[in-house]
Design an enzyme around this catalytic site. Structure first.
Site, mmCIF file in Angstrom:
data_model
loop_
_atom_site.group_PDB
_atom_site.id
_atom_site.type_symbol
_atom_site.label_atom_id
_atom_site.label_comp_id
_atom_site.label_asym_id
_atom_site.label_seq_id
_atom_site.Cartn_x
_atom_site.Cartn_y
_atom_site.Cartn_z
ATOM 1 N N LYS A 22 0.841 -1.208 0.000
ATOM 2 C CA LYS A 22 0.000 0.000 0.000
ATOM 3 C C LYS A 22 0.872 1.252 0.000
ATOM 4 C CE LYS A 22 -1.677 1.528 4.099
ATOM 5 N NZ LYS A 22 -1.411 2.929 4.484
ATOM 6 N N CYS A 118 -4.172 13.294 13.136
ATOM 7 C CA CYS A 118 -4.904 12.050 12.946
ATOM 8 C C CYS A 118 -4.719 11.219 14.194
ATOM 9 C CB CYS A 118 -4.435 11.304 11.702
ATOM 10 S SG CYS A 118 -2.840 10.538 11.899
ATOM 11 N N ASP A 307 5.002 0.762 11.960
ATOM 12 C CA ASP A 307 3.784 0.121 11.458
ATOM 13 C C ASP A 307 3.653 -1.334 11.917
ATOM 14 O OD1 ASP A 307 3.129 2.474 10.232
ATOM 15 O OD2 ASP A 307 3.674 1.844 8.209
ATOM 16 N N ARG A 399 -8.593 -0.515 4.765
ATOM 17 C CA ARG A 399 -7.718 0.484 4.152
ATOM 18 C C ARG A 399 -6.365 -0.120 3.791
ATOM 19 N NH1 ARG A 399 -6.939 5.829 7.340
ATOM 20 N NH2 ARG A 399 -5.630 6.053 5.514
#
Ligand code: EPZ
Length: 420
Positions: A22, A118, A307, A399
């Protein structure tokens, strides 16, 4: 809204196909704005964020077409008819800001909504803007939008990043490819996604040296041409399924995964009792005996990836002993902690570190998370928990993880999507 239900206790066994990355695909799609030719990307993952980027490019007037019937190749191209990236798209996906550099470089102007904070932190874009200013763009902030203009084009500059930002490195690389003269980016991010972007830009005619290092040199060219480029496999999806195999006590083969992209994760997992080895084009993952608590600190690549922090914490929550997990990239990336604790984990947060004291058994519950990696960490915990875990707000997972429940179910997990 869809939910995912998992009944824990089944060791995973089987093969999992790793999709295209991604975080490589999004900047590569933005690179399609740099040329009047067509950029064809293959190995494109089917993810909500990729769809959002296609919508954004369409908004700029650029066509994004399926180049094959399976929807895994996109052909991007066409004239830019609109230089505005509106709030409604940018607020859904911060990576929208990656159109800024290409638009200013190609047509001399861009108006992009400021992404704002965010769930994982404030995440400013000052480094993107300062770099573009050094290259001659005039930047104005107005009504929640960044307006960047360079009617006579951008020029080369010597940019030194105070910290290696992935997104800023990508934006500036793309802008510099069409700038007049030489640009250097020192202390550049070195993530495999940056190398993938460089490789694609070079295929489009860009002149870049230092690829893979923290010092990139770009000699601008007047125009880039079309090219075909295959997106690298997703290293975070790879690491996530490695942790899934480990937490379930099983062993899996990750088809198409690249161990050389996993950085410090491989050593940390091995110390914790999980063997990760490259076997030809695939990665084999096997939990050895017991799991042991091992400390980890997130760092820019090739350090331990931020991540992977949430997924690793889920793994450590069932390891023997304790692990200190420190987050150095984002200031608020521990939202999974209270949710993991609802499943019976024993985690305490002290500033930027979390102490994870392993427990023998997690127990299922209803949980929900506010970001992608936090959500998948709850799925992993569910694989090891007694009884049912229900993960709410699955749109975060969609997502960044393609068919997560199908991939896990094919390896024996008791998991299903409950349409909402
Ligand atoms: C990319 O975000 C990834 N997103 C993130 O993945 C990933 O967590 C992050 O890199 C770090 O590896 C994409 O590639 C689309 P940064 P990015 O700029 O580019 C600060 C996921 O789950 N900073 O490297 O936004 C920033 O606040 C996502 O897939 C500034 O201060 O990350 C952060 O503390 C989440 N000013 C640090 O730098 C700036 O102008 C690193 O951020 C830019 C960044």
């Amino acid at each position: 809204m869809d939910k995912i239900r998992i009944r824990g206790g089944q060791p995973l066994s089987g093969d999992i196909v790793i999709g295209g990355a991604k975080n490589a695909g999004l900047p590569l799609m933005a690179a399609g704005l740099l040329t009047a030719g067509r950029l064809v990307l293959t190995n494109v993952p089917k993810l909500a964020d990729i769809h959002t980027m296609a919508q954004l490019l369409a908004q700029h007037g650029v066509a994004v077409d399926n180049a094959t019937n399976d929807g895994r190749a996109l052909s991007i191209g066409g004239p830019i008819t609109n230089t505005e990236a509106p709030y409604d798209i940018v607020r859904k996906m911060r990576a929208s800001v990656l159109v800024l550099g290409p638009l200013v470089a190609r047509v001399g102007e861009a108006r992009v909504s400021l992404p704002g904070g965010c769930a994982i932190g404030t995440r400013p874009i000052d480094l993107h803007l300062k770099g573009l200013e050094q290259m001659g763009a005039v930047i104005r902030l107005d009504g929640g939008y960044v307006h960047a203009s360079a009617p006579k084009g951008l020029h080369g500059a010597a940019i030194v990043m105070p910290m290696p930002s992935v997104g800023a490195t990508e934006n500036l690389l793309m802008a510099a490819s069409l700038a007049n003269g030489l640009t250097t980016i020192a202390n550049a991010a070195r993530e495999p996604e940056i190398t993938d972007l460089c490789d694609c830009l070079v295929a489009m005619g860009a002149k870049i040296t230092g690829i893979g290092s923290d010092r990139l040199t770009i000699e601008g060219v007047p125009a880039l041409h079309g090219a075909t480029h295959r997106i690298i496999p997703d290293r975070i999806e790879t690491g996530t399924y490695a942790c899934a195999a480990a937490i379930s006590g099983g062993s899996v083969k990750l088809l198409g995964g690249r161990i050389d992209h996993l950085g410090a994760l491989v050593r940390v997992l091995l110390e914790a009792g999980v063997e990760v080895t490259q076997q030809g084009d695939d990665i084999s993952v096997k939990r050895l005996n017991g799991l042991h608590g091992v400390d980890a600190m997130t760092e820019p690549y090739p350090g331990f990836p931020t991540d992977m922090q949430a997924q690793y914490m889920a793994l450590m929550s069932v390891a023997e002993g304790a692990a200190m997990v420190t987050e150095t990239i984002f200031e608020n990336r521990f939202m999974h902690v209270p949710e993991l604790n609802r499943l019976g984990a024993r985690i305490n947060v002290h500033g930027a570190s979390a102490i994870v004291r392993g427990v023998k058994q997690l127990s299922g519950a209803q949980v929900m998370a506010t970001d992608l990696r936090a959500s998948v960490s709850l799925v992993l915990a569910g694989l090891a928990a007694r009884g049912d875990t229900v993960v709410n707000r699955v749109y975060h997972l969609d997502r960044g993880y393609e068919a997560v429940e199908q991939k896990l179910a094919a390896c024996g997990a008791d998991i299903e999507r409950i349409p909402g």
